[in-house]
Design an enzyme around this catalytic site. Structure first.
Site, mmCIF file in Angstrom:
data_model
loop_
_atom_site.group_PDB
_atom_site.id
_atom_site.type_symbol
_atom_site.label_atom_id
_atom_site.label_comp_id
_atom_site.label_asym_id
_atom_site.label_seq_id
_atom_site.Cartn_x
_atom_site.Cartn_y
_atom_site.Cartn_z
ATOM 1 N N ARG A 292 -14.433 11.905 -32.853
ATOM 2 C CA ARG A 292 -13.162 11.354 -32.331
ATOM 3 C C ARG A 292 -12.888 11.733 -30.884
ATOM 4 N NH1 ARG A 292 -10.995 13.120 -37.373
ATOM 5 N NH2 ARG A 292 -11.192 11.470 -38.921
ATOM 6 N N LYS A 314 -11.825 2.205 -19.745
ATOM 7 C CA LYS A 314 -12.101 1.171 -20.751
ATOM 8 C C LYS A 314 -13.549 1.353 -21.162
ATOM 9 C CE LYS A 314 -9.266 -2.977 -20.240
ATOM 10 N NZ LYS A 314 -9.225 -4.398 -19.843
ATOM 11 N N GLU A 356 -15.881 -7.914 -8.018
ATOM 12 C CA GLU A 356 -14.745 -7.083 -8.463
ATOM 13 C C GLU A 356 -14.015 -6.474 -7.257
ATOM 14 O OE1 GLU A 356 -13.563 -7.104 -11.396
ATOM 15 O OE2 GLU A 356 -15.100 -7.063 -12.960
ATOM 16 N N LYS A 407 -7.561 0.152 -8.777
ATOM 17 C CA LYS A 407 -7.744 0.384 -10.223
ATOM 18 C C LYS A 407 -6.820 1.516 -10.684
ATOM 19 C CE LYS A 407 -10.817 0.246 -13.909
ATOM 20 N NZ LYS A 407 -11.551 -0.821 -14.542
ATOM 21 N N GLU A 417 -3.157 -0.966 -21.357
ATOM 22 C CA GLU A 417 -3.069 -2.395 -21.042
ATOM 23 C C GLU A 417 -1.960 -3.115 -21.806
ATOM 24 O OE1 GLU A 417 -6.740 -4.514 -21.635
ATOM 25 O OE2 GLU A 417 -6.410 -5.704 -19.836
ATOM 26 N N ARG A 421 -1.697 -3.414 -16.359
ATOM 27 C CA ARG A 421 -3.158 -3.317 -16.278
ATOM 28 C C ARG A 421 -3.841 -4.676 -16.466
ATOM 29 N NH1 ARG A 421 -7.318 1.263 -18.496
ATOM 30 N NH2 ARG A 421 -9.140 0.242 -17.652
ATOM 31 N N ASN A 425 -7.489 -7.977 -14.849
ATOM 32 C CA ASN A 425 -8.293 -8.971 -15.556
ATOM 33 C C ASN A 425 -8.298 -10.310 -14.807
ATOM 34 O OD1 ASN A 425 -9.061 -10.084 -18.672
ATOM 35 N ND2 ASN A 425 -9.421 -7.935 -18.226
ATOM 36 N N HIS A 428 -10.978 -12.968 -15.278
ATOM 37 C CA HIS A 428 -11.840 -12.569 -16.397
ATOM 38 C C HIS A 428 -11.738 -13.480 -17.615
ATOM 39 C CE1 HIS A 428 -12.466 -9.041 -13.989
ATOM 40 N NE2 HIS A 428 -13.248 -8.495 -14.896
ATOM 41 N N HIS A 432 -15.459 -14.063 -18.990
ATOM 42 C CA HIS A 432 -16.053 -13.582 -20.246
ATOM 43 C C HIS A 432 -16.620 -14.750 -21.056
ATOM 44 C CE1 HIS A 432 -15.157 -9.502 -19.536
ATOM 45 N NE2 HIS A 432 -13.937 -9.438 -20.021
ATOM 46 N N HIS A 444 -21.904 -10.167 -14.649
ATOM 47 C CA HIS A 444 -20.454 -10.089 -14.823
ATOM 48 C C HIS A 444 -19.693 -10.411 -13.524
ATOM 49 C CE1 HIS A 444 -16.606 -8.688 -16.371
ATOM 50 N NE2 HIS A 444 -16.493 -7.871 -15.334
HETATM 51 N N1 LIG Z 1 -15.073 -0.750 -18.469
HETATM 52 C C1 LIG Z 1 -14.627 -1.499 -17.506
HETATM 53 O O1 LIG Z 1 -13.480 -1.366 -17.068
HETATM 54 C C2 LIG Z 1 -15.547 -2.512 -16.888
HETATM 55 C C3 LIG Z 1 -15.211 -3.080 -15.674
HETATM 56 C C4 LIG Z 1 -16.089 -3.986 -15.101
HETATM 57 C C5 LIG Z 1 -17.277 -4.292 -15.737
HETATM 58 N N2 LIG Z 1 -17.572 -3.693 -16.912
HETATM 59 C C6 LIG Z 1 -18.843 -3.963 -17.572
HETATM 60 O O2 LIG Z 1 -19.891 -3.532 -16.702
HETATM 61 C C7 LIG Z 1 -21.057 -4.313 -16.941
HETATM 62 C C8 LIG Z 1 -21.580 -4.837 -15.632
HETATM 63 O O3 LIG Z 1 -21.962 -3.741 -14.847
HETATM 64 P P1 LIG Z 1 -23.164 -3.877 -13.797
HETATM 65 O O4 LIG Z 1 -22.891 -5.007 -12.944
HETATM 66 O O5 LIG Z 1 -23.386 -2.554 -13.207
HETATM 67 O O6 LIG Z 1 -24.344 -4.325 -14.729
HETATM 68 P P2 LIG Z 1 -25.508 -3.538 -15.488
HETATM 69 O O7 LIG Z 1 -25.024 -2.281 -16.061
HETATM 70 O O8 LIG Z 1 -26.082 -4.544 -16.405
HETATM 71 O O9 LIG Z 1 -26.511 -3.197 -14.318
HETATM 72 C C9 LIG Z 1 -27.150 -4.247 -13.658
HETATM 73 C C10 LIG Z 1 -28.630 -3.941 -13.452
HETATM 74 O O10 LIG Z 1 -28.761 -3.089 -12.333
HETATM 75 C C11 LIG Z 1 -29.559 -1.977 -12.677
HETATM 76 N N3 LIG Z 1 -29.129 -0.883 -11.821
HETATM 77 C C12 LIG Z 1 -27.922 -0.288 -11.793
HETATM 78 N N4 LIG Z 1 -27.885 0.620 -10.817
HETATM 79 C C13 LIG Z 1 -29.080 0.609 -10.207
HETATM 80 C C14 LIG Z 1 -29.643 1.330 -9.135
HETATM 81 N N5 LIG Z 1 -28.957 2.219 -8.434
HETATM 82 N N6 LIG Z 1 -30.923 1.082 -8.806
HETATM 83 C C15 LIG Z 1 -31.640 0.145 -9.471
HETATM 84 N N7 LIG Z 1 -31.160 -0.584 -10.477
HETATM 85 C C16 LIG Z 1 -29.885 -0.353 -10.850
HETATM 86 C C17 LIG Z 1 -29.290 -1.793 -14.139
HETATM 87 O O11 LIG Z 1 -30.276 -1.004 -14.752
HETATM 88 C C18 LIG Z 1 -29.284 -3.239 -14.604
HETATM 89 O O12 LIG Z 1 -30.595 -3.710 -14.724
HETATM 90 C C19 LIG Z 1 -20.633 -5.399 -17.879
HETATM 91 O O13 LIG Z 1 -21.014 -5.063 -19.185
HETATM 92 C C20 LIG Z 1 -19.122 -5.416 -17.775
HETATM 93 O O14 LIG Z 1 -18.494 -5.896 -18.931
HETATM 94 C C21 LIG Z 1 -16.736 -2.816 -17.501
HETATM 95 O O1 LIG Z 2 -9.913 -2.088 -16.183
HETATM 96 C C1 LIG Z 2 -9.449 -3.141 -16.619
HETATM 97 O O2 LIG Z 2 -8.436 -3.178 -17.302
HETATM 98 C C2 LIG Z 2 -10.100 -4.420 -16.346
HETATM 99 O O3 LIG Z 2 -9.708 -5.427 -16.878
HETATM 100 C C3 LIG Z 2 -11.246 -4.397 -15.399
HETATM 101 C C4 LIG Z 2 -12.159 -5.586 -15.520
HETATM 102 O O4 LIG Z 2 -12.651 -5.812 -14.211
HETATM 103 C C5 LIG Z 2 -13.366 -5.310 -16.430
HETATM 104 O O5 LIG Z 2 -14.286 -6.335 -16.349
HETATM 105 C C6 LIG Z 2 -13.073 -5.003 -17.868
HETATM 106 O O6 LIG Z 2 -14.228 -4.593 -18.539
HETATM 107 C C7 LIG Z 2 -12.573 -6.167 -18.624
HETATM 108 O O7 LIG Z 2 -12.083 -5.706 -19.799
HETATM 109 P P1 LIG Z 2 -11.711 -6.654 -21.002
HETATM 110 O O8 LIG Z 2 -10.668 -5.871 -21.698
HETATM 111 O O9 LIG Z 2 -11.221 -7.949 -20.464
HETATM 112 O O10 LIG Z 2 -12.947 -6.804 -21.790
#
Ligand SMILES: NC(=O)c1ccc[n+]([C@@H]2O[C@H](COP(=O)([O-])OP(=O)(O)OC[C@H]3O[C@@H](n4cnc5c(N)ncnc54)[C@H](O)[C@@H]3O)[C@@H](O)[C@H]2O)c1
Ligand SMILES: O=C(O)C(=O)C[C@@H](O)[C@H](O)[C@H](O)COP(=O)(O)O
Length: 540
Positions: A292, A314, A356, A407, A417, A421, A425, A428, A432, A444
């Protein structure tokens, strides 16, 4: 006030404050001052003689006054005597200095090396008698105070003075965004070359075992993290997950839970997530769910993970029905955005991250848009192999800091959210759906770029913004190399997925739209014909 020191260096006798401080000053082409030397000038005698004649309290008074003067009027690197930070008035002066943006660096040397240096040449009144025993006793008293007073902690074990100076410079030039809020245990996002060196400090001394979760393409960076963790005395479980979206699944999470169970991970152990946003989302999800919730630190390696995915708590995985449908809000203990990792980042993944960044400019910080416009051509031509040390490094660091600040603004008052927050989005709702229909072959940030143009069209059709602002979305995003149209699916399929968006309520679609740059509003249940017409417009 005319100037403030660029950095103030504190530490034990023999830690190398003068040697390393001089080196830092030399590398930065700044003047250097040593408080002890300055005091000797002022009182006209050597410190041991002053101690003999007037005693320690009188010396501490002179010392505290001189330090206060230098903190208000010295434009260089300033190193303090070992005992100086123990004086309460100096502690207060250092707190003020930090509050004004200053850097107090605790130079933490290997005790053996420091004792040996401190004994060399004698002349240290505080080490009279059994010098090593005195040093150890003083260390016990002073180390907790140094940790408390300093905002930068640099371990120098095994480093040459030049190596230690380079480390100090890296850490002093890092930018920090502090994230705090009612439901949040405060944490920092540290941005800059060498930020990963703080890993052990951020994890703290409690965890014994660390699960280092990363993907294969960033192996070089995870090797570095593993070395730092092992040096810090942790047992490291190296956990390699499938790259990108295939890593964000229940199967992968389950495999890790099994491993943590078999390896005896307890609540006091911790997780480090290292990689792009997919890896940090998964690592955060594992940390949030194992027993947890255990402590976790993110080391983002893509621009998108640095500005967004790793920073706001998130965490989650995808399901066959949609993106990020399972997860939790669970904040990290710290985020270390080390610019060094960008040296290996491919151009297309860097550009994706700009989606972003632009989003944060549109919703809150127009200065981001100005910086993007001014440097669009260089950003678009990003080349990791020549990036470090180039003028663009500072531009990108500023964009990361500004975007994380946007952020932080949204997350700090609405972690879960409930309203504000949701503005993060922006773009988005459609993004998505595109990612899902493209089986995650679309990146993304690229999907978000198209999604923002869609949201702008919708805002225009519903009377929120004029055509110029819609056109500006297209021209800015195009200039950065981001897509602004999509033609890969049918409206009905997109509509069905948009209804599954987490912002939707019951049967009602809910969007986030601009009514001007930097100002966002909710658009609930917009007319069906506008939703469809906006889609038609992004298909061009
Ligand atoms: N949690 C959140 O608030 C939030 C916000 C935005 C996006 N996201 C999520 O993040 C993901 C997208 O992230 P992303 O764009 O980083 O994609 P990703 O994690 O798929 O990475 C993209 C590619 O780049 C490579 N890579 C990353 N850093 C590198 C480096 N320094 N050198 C060489 N290769 C490298 C990775 O291995 C992968 O092949 C999505 O799943 C999206 O939903 C989450
Ligand atoms: O931090 C947040 O809140 C966001 O919505 C950031 C977004 O840029 C990000 O892509 C996030 O992963 C989207 O979340 P989701 O809840 O729409 O899946």
């Amino acid at each position: 006030m005319t100037a403030r020191p660029h950095a103030v260096i504190i530490g034990m006798m023999g830690a190398g404050k003068t040697r390393v401080g001089k080196e830092v000053a030399h590398m930065l082409r700044l003047p250097f001052a040593d408080a002890d030397v300055e005091i000797e000038h002022e009182v006209g005698m050597k410190i041991p003689a002053y101690f003999d004649k007037h005693g320690e309290p009188a010396f501490r008074e002179v010392e505290a006054d001189l330090i206060a003067d230098f903190l208000e009027d010295f434009d260089g690197i300033f190193s303090l005597g070992g005992g100086a930070p123990m004086t309460p008035s100096t502690q207060e002066a250092l707190v003020d200095y930090i509050a004004q943006g200053g850097c107090v660096v605790y130079l933490d040397a290997d005790p053996k090396e420091a004792m040996e240096r401190a004994n060399r040449g004698g002349g240290r009144p505080m080490l009279n008698g059994d010098a090593n025993a005195r040093w150890k006793k003083l260390f016990k008293e002073r180390d907790p105070v140094f940790r408390n007073v300093a905002n930068v902690h640099v371990h120098t074990r095994g480093l040459t003075p030049q190596g230690a100076a380079k480390k100090v410079i890296d850490m002093v030039s890092q930018r920090t965004v502090h994230i705090d809020g009612a439901a949040i245990e405060p944490y920092d996002v540290v941005i800059g070359e060498g930020a990963m060196n703080r890993l052990v400090d951020v994890l703290g001394s409690k965890p014994v075992r660390i699960a280092l979760i990363h993907t294969q393409p960033v192996q070089r960076h995870s090797d570095r993290a593993r070395a730092l963790l092992r040096q810090g005395g942790y047992e490291v479980s190296d956990i390699v997950i499938p790259d990108a979206e295939p890593g964000k699944t229940i199967t992968v999470a389950n495999r890790i839970w099994e491993r943590l169970g078999n390896e005896g991970f307890t609540r006091s152990d911790a997780v480090v997530g290292l990689g792009g946003g997919a890896a940090t989302d998964l690592a955060g999800f594992v940390a949030a769910t194992w027993m947890r919730g255990v402590r976790y630190v993110n080391c983002p390696t893509s621009l998108l993970a640095m500005v967004d995915a790793s920073t706001g708590g998130k965490t989650g995985i995808n399901t066959p029905q949609g993106k990020n449908l399972v997860g939790s809000f669970y904040t990290p203990a710290g985020v270390l955005a080390d610019m060094n990792v960008l040296a290996t980042l491919p151009n297309d993944i860097f550009i994706e991250g700009l989606g972003e960044v632009a989003k944060s400019g549109f919703i809150r910080d127009p200065e981001i848009l100005t910086v993007l416009e001014r440097h669009a051509a260089q950003l678009r031509a990003f080349d990791g192999s020549t990036f470090l040390g180039s003028p663009m490094e500072d531009v990108v660091a500023e964009l990361i800091e500004r975007t994380v600040t946007v952020k932080a603004y949204h997350v700090s008052s609405d972690l879960k959210e409930k309203g504000l927050r949701e503005f993060l989005n922006y773009g988005h709702t459609l993004a998505h759906a595109i990612e899902q229909l493209e089986h995650f072959r679309w990146r993304h940030g690229n999907a978000v770029a198209v999604g923002m143009v869609y949201a702008a069209e919708l805002a225009h059709l519903t009377g929120h913004i004029d055509q110029d602002l819609v056109d500006y979305h297209r021209s800015l995003l195009t200039s950065l190399g981001l897509p602004t149209s999509w033609n890969g699916g049918l409206f009905d399929d997109v509509l069905a997925l948009m209804h599954r968006d987490k912002k939707a309520r019951g049967n009602e679609l809910r969007f986030v739209v601009l009514d001007s740059i930097g100002h966002v509003v909710h658009l609930d249940n917009p007319p069906a014909d506008a939703v469809e017409e906006a889609f038609r417009r992004i298909q061009q």
